[in-house]
Design a protein around this motif. Structure first.
Motif, PDB file in Angstrom:
ATOM      1  N   ASN A   1       0.843  -1.189   0.000  1.00  0.00           N
ATOM      2  CA  ASN A   1       0.000   0.000   0.000  1.00  0.00           C
ATOM      3  C   ASN A   1       0.881   1.242   0.000  1.00  0.00           C
ATOM      4  OD1 ASN A   1      -2.492  -1.438   0.183  1.00  0.00           O
ATOM      5  ND2 ASN A   1      -2.091  -1.778   2.356  1.00  0.00           N
ATOM      6  N   GLY A   2       0.764   2.040  -1.038  1.00  0.00           N
ATOM      7  CA  GLY A   2       1.556   3.256  -1.130  1.00  0.00           C
ATOM      8  C   GLY A   2       0.698   4.489  -1.005  1.00  0.00           C
ATOM      9  N   ALA A   3       1.053   5.507  -1.780  1.00  0.00           N
ATOM     10  CA  ALA A   3       0.337   6.783  -1.705  1.00  0.00           C
ATOM     11  C   ALA A   3      -0.934   6.770  -2.552  1.00  0.00           C
ATOM     12  CB  ALA A   3       1.254   7.914  -2.160  1.00  0.00           C
ATOM     13  N   ILE A   4      -1.093   5.773  -3.413  1.00  0.00           N
ATOM     14  CA  ILE A   4      -2.280   5.714  -4.272  1.00  0.00           C
ATOM     15  C   ILE A   4      -3.446   5.150  -3.466  1.00  0.00           C
ATOM     16  CG2 ILE A   4      -3.280   4.785  -6.379  1.00  0.00           C
ATOM     17  CD1 ILE A   4      -0.441   4.449  -7.465  1.00  0.00           C
ATOM     18  N   PRO A   5      -4.540   5.874  -3.316  1.00  0.00           N
ATOM     19  CA  PRO A   5      -5.706   5.324  -2.617  1.00  0.00           C
ATOM     20  C   PRO A   5      -6.203   4.059  -3.313  1.00  0.00           C
ATOM     21  CG  PRO A   5      -5.941   7.693  -2.945  1.00  0.00           C
ATOM     22  CD  PRO A   5      -4.762   7.266  -3.759  1.00  0.00           C
ATOM     23  N   ALA A   6      -6.646   3.091  -2.519  1.00  0.00           N
ATOM     24  CA  ALA A   6      -7.090   1.813  -3.083  1.00  0.00           C
ATOM     25  C   ALA A   6      -8.185   2.006  -4.123  1.00  0.00           C
ATOM     26  CB  ALA A   6      -7.562   0.890  -1.966  1.00  0.00           C
ATOM     27  N   ALA A   7      -9.067   2.981  -3.901  1.00  0.00           N
ATOM     28  CA  ALA A   7     -10.180   3.213  -4.826  1.00  0.00           C
ATOM     29  C   ALA A   7      -9.716   3.782  -6.157  1.00  0.00           C
ATOM     30  CB  ALA A   7     -11.200   4.154  -4.194  1.00  0.00           C
ATOM     31  N   ASN A   8      -8.459   4.271  -6.235  1.00  0.00           N
ATOM     32  CA  ASN A   8      -7.954   4.892  -7.464  1.00  0.00           C
ATOM     33  C   ASN A   8      -7.035   3.971  -8.262  1.00  0.00           C
ATOM     34  OD1 ASN A   8      -9.245   7.050  -6.328  1.00  0.00           O
ATOM     35  ND2 ASN A   8      -7.575   8.501  -6.619  1.00  0.00           N
ATOM     36  N   VAL A   9      -6.773   2.753  -7.741  1.00  0.00           N
ATOM     37  CA  VAL A   9      -5.851   1.857  -8.430  1.00  0.00           C
ATOM     38  C   VAL A   9      -6.453   1.421  -9.764  1.00  0.00           C
ATOM     39  CG1 VAL A   9      -4.705  -0.373  -8.364  1.00  0.00           C
ATOM     40  CG2 VAL A   9      -4.746   1.069  -6.323  1.00  0.00           C
ATOM     41  N   PHE A  10      -5.658   1.625 -10.824  1.00  0.00           N
ATOM     42  CA  PHE A  10      -6.122   1.336 -12.182  1.00  0.00           C
ATOM     43  C   PHE A  10      -5.568   0.014 -12.699  1.00  0.00           C
ATOM     44  CE2 PHE A  10      -7.088   1.703 -16.539  1.00  0.00           C
ATOM     45  CZ  PHE A  10      -5.937   1.658 -17.298  1.00  0.00           C
ATOM     46  N   GLN A  11      -4.319  -0.284 -12.385  1.00  0.00           N
ATOM     47  CA  GLN A  11      -3.680  -1.478 -12.903  1.00  0.00           C
ATOM     48  C   GLN A  11      -2.598  -1.934 -11.941  1.00  0.00           C
ATOM     49  OE1 GLN A  11      -0.970  -1.324 -16.467  1.00  0.00           O
ATOM     50  NE2 GLN A  11      -2.571  -2.568 -17.400  1.00  0.00           N
ATOM     51  N   VAL A  12      -2.507  -3.258 -11.742  1.00  0.00           N
ATOM     52  CA  VAL A  12      -1.477  -3.848 -10.880  1.00  0.00           C
ATOM     53  C   VAL A  12      -0.787  -4.965 -11.656  1.00  0.00           C
ATOM     54  CG1 VAL A  12      -0.977  -5.066  -8.731  1.00  0.00           C
ATOM     55  CG2 VAL A  12      -2.767  -3.310  -8.784  1.00  0.00           C
ATOM     56  N   ARG A  13       0.532  -4.883 -11.748  1.00  0.00           N
ATOM     57  CA  ARG A  13       1.322  -5.938 -12.374  1.00  0.00           C
ATOM     58  C   ARG A  13       2.351  -6.440 -11.370  1.00  0.00           C
ATOM     59  NH1 ARG A  13       1.746  -2.008 -16.345  1.00  0.00           N
ATOM     60  NH2 ARG A  13       3.985  -1.796 -15.975  1.00  0.00           N
ATOM     61  N   GLU A  14       2.573  -7.749 -11.338  1.00  0.00           N
ATOM     62  CA  GLU A  14       3.581  -8.323 -10.466  1.00  0.00           C
ATOM     63  C   GLU A  14       4.430  -9.318 -11.235  1.00  0.00           C
ATOM     64  OE1 GLU A  14       1.848 -11.437  -7.712  1.00  0.00           O
ATOM     65  OE2 GLU A  14       0.100 -10.139  -8.037  1.00  0.00           O
ATOM     66  N   GLU A  15       5.716  -9.362 -10.895  1.00  0.00           N
ATOM     67  CA  GLU A  15       6.653 -10.235 -11.591  1.00  0.00           C
ATOM     68  C   GLU A  15       7.707 -10.713 -10.597  1.00  0.00           C
ATOM     69  OE1 GLU A  15       9.741 -10.096 -15.426  1.00  0.00           O
ATOM     70  OE2 GLU A  15       8.726  -8.272 -14.729  1.00  0.00           O
ATOM     71  N   GLU A  16       7.945 -12.004 -10.571  1.00  0.00           N
ATOM     72  CA  GLU A  16       8.965 -12.554  -9.693  1.00  0.00           C
ATOM     73  C   GLU A  16      10.313 -12.545 -10.404  1.00  0.00           C
ATOM     74  OE1 GLU A  16       8.220 -16.147  -7.650  1.00  0.00           O
ATOM     75  OE2 GLU A  16       6.215 -15.557  -6.964  1.00  0.00           O
ATOM     76  N   LYS A  17      11.316 -11.968  -9.729  1.00  0.00           N
ATOM     77  CA  LYS A  17      12.660 -11.856 -10.292  1.00  0.00           C
ATOM     78  C   LYS A  17      13.691 -12.108  -9.203  1.00  0.00           C
ATOM     79  CE  LYS A  17      12.254  -8.465 -14.079  1.00  0.00           C
ATOM     80  NZ  LYS A  17      12.761  -7.144 -14.531  1.00  0.00           N
TER      81      LYS A  17
END
Length: 218
Positions: free
Chosen positions: A129-145
């Motif tokens: 959870n960062g500075a972006i409010p949860a209601a404003n999240v548009f896209q989430v990408r995750e990658e294991e490296k």
């Protein structure tokens, strides 16, 4: 390699370095004083280390010419960039070790503000959870490296276009534009016709995805 030269006024860059990434001069007492920085062959031209979150996260930014940067031991590559605007390619890579927010940036698109955060966490950690409010999240990408999880989280405030892609087909006879907007549909580009439209209500807000075409062909 850094060279300092003294030449007569009007003399061009005197360096014979094969790869020059900085050249500056100043006039002094009737002469030109040149400072030239370059690389013979391939290699690193700069390295910057930044420690954040009370030492929990370390970020290294490496720049090189001629070859991509090698990942330092214990780090993971979180972003890469190639600059081909000059006489040679400059590779910029950002590596991180530890956990926490690596970077944040904002971009204005119409009446919408897009915020992008990059995070590094352990593989089993949930979405940070960062500075972006949860209601404003548009896209989430995750990658294991390399034993980490790299998160790219985007949020939007306001209405407007959040992405636009243009594709040409049939040797330029047909142009396709795909536009994504939030809050309201984007205006049709001049000279194009709407060929498909879609509403995605699966997230925190409605995303309008419209496809426009101009020309002839499939």
């Amino acid at each position: 390699t850094t060279e300092v030269w003294l030449t007569a006024p009007g003399t061009p860059n005197p360096s014979a370095l094969s790869t020059i990434f900085e050249a500056r001069w100043e006039e002094k007492e009737g002469y030109l004083v040149w400072t030239v920085r370059g690389v013979e062959g391939t290699g690193s031209i700069s390295e910057k280390t930044d420690t954040r979150h009370n030492g929990a996260l370390t970020i290294k930014t490496l720049k090189s010419v001629g070859a991509v940067n090698q990942t330092p031991a214990g780090y993971v590559n979180v972003s890469s960039e190639e600059d081909n605007s000059g006489k040679f390619t400059i590779y910029t890579d950002v590596f991180a070790k530890g956990t926490g927010m690596v970077s944040t940036s904002t971009e204005e698109r119409g009446t919408a503000t897009i915020t992008t955060e990059t995070w590094l966490t352990a593989p089993n950690e949930p979405q940070p959870n960062g500075a972006i409010p949860a209601a404003n999240v548009f896209q989430v990408r995750e990658e294991e490296k390399d034993g980490y999880k790299v998160w790219t989280i985007q949020g939007v405030e306001g209405d407007g276009v959040v992405s636009e892609k243009t594709e040409e087909r049939h040797n330029g006879a047909l142009t396709i534009k795909t536009i994504e907007a939030v809050g309201q549909q984007a205006a049709a580009p001049a000279g194009f016709v709407l060929v498909s439209e879609e509403e995605d209500n699966g997230g925190n807000f409605t995303v309008y995805r419209d496809v426009y075409a101009k020309g002839t062909g499939r």
